[in-house]
Design a protein around this motif. Structure first.
Motif, mmCIF file in Angstrom:
data_model
loop_
_atom_site.group_PDB
_atom_site.id
_atom_site.type_symbol
_atom_site.label_atom_id
_atom_site.label_comp_id
_atom_site.label_asym_id
_atom_site.label_seq_id
_atom_site.Cartn_x
_atom_site.Cartn_y
_atom_site.Cartn_z
ATOM 1 N N THR A 179 -18.107 -13.758 37.251
ATOM 2 C CA THR A 179 -16.935 -14.097 38.051
ATOM 3 C C THR A 179 -15.874 -12.664 37.458
ATOM 4 O OG1 THR A 179 -15.980 -15.518 36.793
ATOM 5 C CG2 THR A 179 -17.343 -16.395 38.512
ATOM 6 N N HIS A 223 -7.739 -13.574 44.056
ATOM 7 C CA HIS A 223 -9.082 -13.415 44.824
ATOM 8 C C HIS A 223 -9.152 -14.818 45.535
ATOM 9 C CE1 HIS A 223 -11.642 -15.754 42.133
ATOM 10 N NE2 HIS A 223 -11.002 -15.019 41.050
ATOM 11 N N ASN A 224 -9.840 -14.733 46.689
ATOM 12 C CA ASN A 224 -9.887 -16.144 47.380
ATOM 13 C C ASN A 224 -10.833 -16.993 46.639
ATOM 14 O OD1 ASN A 224 -11.232 -17.922 49.498
ATOM 15 N ND2 ASN A 224 -10.237 -16.689 50.968
ATOM 16 N N ILE A 275 -13.094 -18.927 47.848
ATOM 17 C CA ILE A 275 -14.469 -18.813 48.638
ATOM 18 C C ILE A 275 -15.367 -17.565 48.324
ATOM 19 C CG2 ILE A 275 -15.680 -18.999 50.723
ATOM 20 C CD1 ILE A 275 -13.366 -20.990 51.548
ATOM 21 N N ASP A 276 -14.585 -16.234 48.260
ATOM 22 C CA ASP A 276 -15.016 -15.018 47.891
ATOM 23 C C ASP A 276 -14.553 -14.630 46.940
ATOM 24 O OD1 ASP A 276 -16.688 -15.248 50.592
ATOM 25 O OD2 ASP A 276 -14.804 -14.658 51.516
ATOM 26 N N TYR A 283 -14.434 -11.352 46.041
ATOM 27 C CA TYR A 283 -14.178 -10.020 46.261
ATOM 28 C C TYR A 283 -13.790 -10.138 47.642
ATOM 29 C CZ TYR A 283 -15.960 -9.018 41.703
ATOM 30 O OH TYR A 283 -16.185 -9.414 40.544
ATOM 31 N N ASP A 333 -15.628 -4.966 45.008
ATOM 32 C CA ASP A 333 -16.721 -5.622 44.209
ATOM 33 C C ASP A 333 -16.640 -5.714 42.614
ATOM 34 O OD1 ASP A 333 -17.476 -3.001 43.533
ATOM 35 O OD2 ASP A 333 -18.924 -3.041 45.061
#
Length: 130
Positions: free
Chosen positions: A18, A74-75, A77-78, A80, A100
């Protein structure tokens, strides 16, 4: 009372690298390089559906003086893209996106070895040795 049925199904960890783990790895290296006169810490806080990770330089002998070098968002859930908040590097542009993990590592390498960061570290080391 125990639930009769488990509606959760199987839950697994998605990915193992992460943005937070990458920042923590780099933070762990600084203390060794400075004989622990200047250390790095990563603070994380949740903001709505996003996580903010602040990369801080800490000087223990100066009452744990803390200098935020940069922060990323960053979100949840995502992982990136990552939004950067780094006014010093981007001279007034307050956000920049990294798409990324490779982009994050390339940016982080430039940021941590930049003349600006080295100047900040040099001044903090001088203060710590006073």
């Amino acid at each position: 009372m125990a639930a009769e049925t488990d509606f959760w199904g199987e839950i697994s960890v998605v990915g193992d690298r992460t943005p937070l783990s990458i920042l923590r790895e780099q933070a762990a290296l600084l203390g060794t390089k400075t004989q622990n006169l200047v250390e790095a810490q990563v603070e994380t806080r949740g903001v709505s559906r996003a996580l903010q990770h602040s990369f801080n330089l800490v000087v223990p002998v100066l009452d744990h003086y803390t200098y935020e070098l940069f922060s990323i968002w960053h979100n949840v859930i995502d992982l990136y893209p990552i939004a950067l908040n780094d006014e010093a590097l981007f001279s007034g542009q307050d956000q920049f996106l990294l798409k990324d993990e490779n982009a994050l590592k390339e940016w982080l390498a430039r940021k941590l070895s930049s003349p600006e960061t080295k100047k900040i570290l040099g001044h903090l080391l001088a203060q710590a040795r006073s």
